[in-house]
Motif scaffolding. Structure first.
Motif, mmCIF file in Angstrom:
data_model
loop_
_atom_site.group_PDB
_atom_site.id
_atom_site.type_symbol
_atom_site.label_atom_id
_atom_site.label_comp_id
_atom_site.label_asym_id
_atom_site.label_seq_id
_atom_site.Cartn_x
_atom_site.Cartn_y
_atom_site.Cartn_z
ATOM 1 N N LEU A 210 0.853 -1.193 0.000
ATOM 2 C CA LEU A 210 0.000 0.000 0.000
ATOM 3 C C LEU A 210 0.888 1.242 0.000
ATOM 4 O O LEU A 210 1.720 1.415 0.883
ATOM 5 N N ASN A 211 0.692 2.075 -0.997
ATOM 6 C CA ASN A 211 1.524 3.280 -1.137
ATOM 7 C C ASN A 211 0.995 4.445 -0.320
ATOM 8 O O ASN A 211 -0.215 4.628 -0.200
ATOM 9 N N GLY A 212 1.908 5.239 0.195
ATOM 10 C CA GLY A 212 1.560 6.481 0.873
ATOM 11 C C GLY A 212 2.562 7.537 0.506
ATOM 12 O O GLY A 212 3.371 7.357 -0.407
ATOM 13 N N LYS A 213 2.484 8.658 1.200
ATOM 14 C CA LYS A 213 3.516 9.676 1.031
ATOM 15 C C LYS A 213 4.055 9.986 2.422
ATOM 16 O O LYS A 213 3.298 10.382 3.312
ATOM 17 N N GLU A 214 5.349 9.752 2.574
ATOM 18 C CA GLU A 214 6.001 9.957 3.861
ATOM 19 C C GLU A 214 5.834 11.423 4.293
ATOM 20 O O GLU A 214 6.258 12.327 3.580
ATOM 21 N N SER B 112 -6.386 16.077 5.269
ATOM 22 C CA SER B 112 -6.826 16.167 3.876
ATOM 23 C C SER B 112 -5.661 16.291 2.897
ATOM 24 O O SER B 112 -5.823 16.080 1.709
ATOM 25 N N PHE B 113 -4.474 16.634 3.410
ATOM 26 C CA PHE B 113 -3.296 16.749 2.541
ATOM 27 C C PHE B 113 -2.530 15.427 2.453
ATOM 28 O O PHE B 113 -1.600 15.300 1.672
ATOM 29 N N ARG B 114 -2.894 14.472 3.297
ATOM 30 C CA ARG B 114 -2.067 13.278 3.420
ATOM 31 C C ARG B 114 -2.443 12.189 2.419
ATOM 32 O O ARG B 114 -3.597 12.086 2.022
ATOM 33 N N LYS B 115 -1.444 11.390 2.098
ATOM 34 C CA LYS B 115 -1.721 10.111 1.429
ATOM 35 C C LYS B 115 -1.220 9.056 2.404
ATOM 36 O O LYS B 115 -0.028 8.750 2.471
ATOM 37 N N ASP B 116 -2.164 8.535 3.212
ATOM 38 C CA ASP B 116 -1.794 7.689 4.345
ATOM 39 C C ASP B 116 -2.182 6.232 4.066
ATOM 40 O O ASP B 116 -3.365 5.896 4.007
ATOM 41 N N ARG C 171 7.070 6.623 14.810
ATOM 42 C CA ARG C 171 5.863 7.075 15.475
ATOM 43 C C ARG C 171 5.266 8.353 14.890
ATOM 44 O O ARG C 171 4.052 8.484 14.784
ATOM 45 N N ASN C 172 6.124 9.307 14.532
ATOM 46 C CA ASN C 172 5.600 10.610 14.119
ATOM 47 C C ASN C 172 5.750 10.867 12.618
ATOM 48 O O ASN C 172 5.923 11.991 12.189
ATOM 49 N N THR C 173 5.668 9.784 11.849
ATOM 50 C CA THR C 173 5.720 9.929 10.393
ATOM 51 C C THR C 173 4.624 9.091 9.742
ATOM 52 O O THR C 173 4.487 7.900 10.050
ATOM 53 N N VAL C 174 3.837 9.711 8.868
ATOM 54 C CA VAL C 174 2.895 8.955 8.048
ATOM 55 C C VAL C 174 3.730 8.037 7.158
ATOM 56 O O VAL C 174 4.640 8.516 6.479
ATOM 57 N N PRO C 175 3.473 6.715 7.174
ATOM 58 C CA PRO C 175 4.340 5.806 6.407
ATOM 59 C C PRO C 175 4.329 6.091 4.907
ATOM 60 O O PRO C 175 3.288 6.418 4.333
#
Lengths: 415, 415
Positions: free
Chosen positions: A218-222, A231-235, A272-276
């Motif tokens: 599953l792709n995201g944006k770090e 709303s800005f995240r790709k989590d 812990r404090n990073t969207v994967p």
């Protein structure tokens, strides 16, 4: 009626368990180590004591043959393995080999000669704990892998299987796979909770469920967990939160025999404090029926595709392994079933959840398995335990089934 | 109207970025390394060139003071940090320090003397990349940690912060925290996407959102993926499949300022064909409003408790860190806002998502921050970038805000 000697079998089980014994009561007799060599030596000594002819093939598979009346005919074979997990138990594999030995010992003591010869086989490296894949030697025997492929398997420190085999002196001369069998049986602990829960002493194994292994990416944006609004995240965790319930729902849709296991969800960078940036997820799906397992595959694909319609770059589902369901031989199953009935042992039909040497062997010979319960379904664990009464029941069923297949009639089986 | 010299500031930024420059265009100037020492030396050289008085405290915090008319009065301070992440960018921290230098340089060139003295501060080890926790030196300054605590922080190879400080020759004599400020400002890149998306050159930072960090442990029973029917399993992934959607739902319930990040889900043993024995999960929740963040905490607790009602042994939610929201000083915020209006710079109010030295300093002095956009919100990354126009706008706002607070009236600010 002829019965095996339960005390003698258990004595041998515990004698064998001293080789590689762990402090917690388990066994560490990993394939092609010095401990494995000692286990093999002991097994062969016992086979020779009851006048078996021992042969070793080029992969170190050990064949102990008891002659019958017609020695040109295909034998009836009892097989399993002597190697263990690094923190394994006293029963996994070794029970099947020593139960075979006890069956032959019982016939030896009773001076019973079968129509066709009998063989006990101990297969090399069933566990795959040192050399991957598991069941590689029975796989070569059945034509699933080449001998070269097996020889070139490497352990963690780069030792090749061939070199380890030569090192312990167990590279034999016989060609791998040049034996024909009329029937083959494998007695094994269930490694699951079903028989124990159902209070059955013996499982009549009708087959092995099919397995599909997937990698789900599953792709995201770090992204830093602080400044970015949701709303800005790709989590990818958010995607997972939609997928995971649907994936487990498949077990409800496809009935009680459907199994789904998510063994790991590895997040990268995993702090812990990073969207994967991405997730690496394993999905293991099993079902005894090929058609239903394929339907589960279609459903899983559809679940991921729903997300792809929202975001083309959401990720990727990849099938990495497929092991189709195996249906064992009806004749062998019937022989086991008949044995449980004759002996009045509480039994039930069961599908094996795990792989065994018998799966590969079933491709080249009529095969089935006999399960006995193990406490709490615990296996691959030093605390693995099987009750003596079940060991005796399972081995008596094995004896009866072997005699059923090894003779034209079962006269010798009568007392 | 007085303006800073943008070219001079950017030249210094790029000159500083040569110290610890990485091949990808970033900076590796980790706290109390040789590179950090070279950066400090260069900064002090520049401060001395404009007649500042430099003082270093016992934690290596550097104070460059420009005298005013009333030097007994508390100074107006501009602070940030010169240390970087191991693969950091050219702007994070260093921009705030060099913007302060540029403000003082501008006043120096214009022969402007302020009512109260001005100070630029470079705080030691803001990033926490080598010595945890982050912002430890500003924390000691504000009384949050003891000096001993800071001295005894160790890096990965066991070097104590004190020894590293002595090693680079930056253990000064001044007592940590013995300075009083009338007002303090920190200019920083946003490290998020909001200003860029809103096409604003300057962010008037009103505070820092609160943070709650949790460890969520979900218990299971380690089981082979094959033999166990779903109904026999205790699968923490199944629990997760119920919890995860509800956890993310909190961001919908508590509005656009609520943030939830699940950074990792570590499964044990974490192998493909085993139901995990347990999961170790991180949850990071943030909100600018203390009451709402507490409500989120209550909701998260309730979500886990629902599962506990089903299974007492389902697991455990543990709050491991709480950093309450910070509201910056209204006077300082107002000074920044007035500056953006005077200069007609597109700006907006914003809450900081990340921690900064200003958070600790705000406990002991009136404080606020000025943000400028960074491309794609990228920070802690060698590709970190800020546009020159925004750097100039931000520093002009800093100049105006500093003058506003450093004088009784803002006469000198007029051209």
């Amino acid at each position: 009626m002829l019965r095996i000697n339960g005390n003698r079998l258990c004595e041998k089980l515990f004698e064998m368990a001293k080789i590689g014994a762990t402090t917690k009561g388990g066994v560490c007799r990993v394939a092609l180590t010095e401990q494995d060599k000692l286990g093999r030596d002991l097994f062969i000594k016992w086979c020779l004591e009851i006048d078996c002819v021992v042969d070793i093939d080029q992969l170190g598979n050990i064949f102990a043959r008891r002659l019958g009346r017609n020695n040109a005919a295909p034998a009836v074979m009892i097989g399993s393995h002597l190697d263990s997990q690094p923190t394994g138990g006293k029963y996994d594999g070794v029970l099947g080999v020593l139960a075979g030995l006890e069956v032959l010992h019982t016939l030896h003591d009773a001076n019973i000669v079968t129509d066709v010869p009998l063989e006990i086989v101990s297969w090399t490296n069933e566990e795959g704990a040192r050399f991957s894949p598991a069941m590689v030697a029975s796989g070569v025997f059945a034509g699933e892998f080449s001998l070269d492929f097996a020889y070139n398997r490497e352990d963690k420190v780069g030792t090749k299987l061939l070199d380890a085999l030569v090192e312990i002196g167990y590279k034999g001369k016989s060609e791998v796979g040049n034996r024909k069998y009329k029937a083959t049986f494998e007695l094994h602990i269930e490694q699951g909770p079903i028989l124990e829960a159902a209070k059955k002493s013996v499982g009549i194994v009708t087959g092995v469920q099919g397995i599909r292994w997937y990698n789900l990416l599953l792709n995201g944006k770090e992204t830093h967990a602080g400044p970015s609004p949701m709303s800005f995240r790709k989590d990818p965790m958010l995607t997972l939160s939609r997928l995971l319930p649907r994936i487990f729902e498949l077990t409800k849709i496809h009935g009680p025999d459907a199994k789904v296991t998510v063994g790991y969800i590895n997040a990268f960078p995993g702090v812990r404090n990073t969207v994967p940036g991405y997730l690496d997820i394993s999905v293991d799906m099993r079902h005894p029926c090929e058609e239903i397992l394929f339907k589960m595959h279609q459903d899983l694909t559809a679940i991921v595709n729903v997300e792809k319609h929202i975001d083309q770059d959401v990720g990727h589902l990849e099938l990495v392994w497929y092991s189709p369901p195996v249906m064992f031989d009806t004749g062998c199953i019937e022989a086991v079933k008949k044995a449980t009935e004759k002996l009045a042992i509480p039994s039930m039909e069961i599908v094996s959840g795990a792989g065994h040497d018998a799966v590969y062997i079933s491709k080249v010979a009529p095969t089935s398995m006999i399960f006995i319960p193990c406490t709490d379904g615990l296996s691959h664990n030093e605390l693995e335990h099987a009750e003596k009464v079940d060991i005796i029941n399972g081995t008596n069923v094995l004896l009866a089934a072997v005699l059923e297949m090894a003779n034209d009639c079962d006269l010798e089986f009568r007392n």
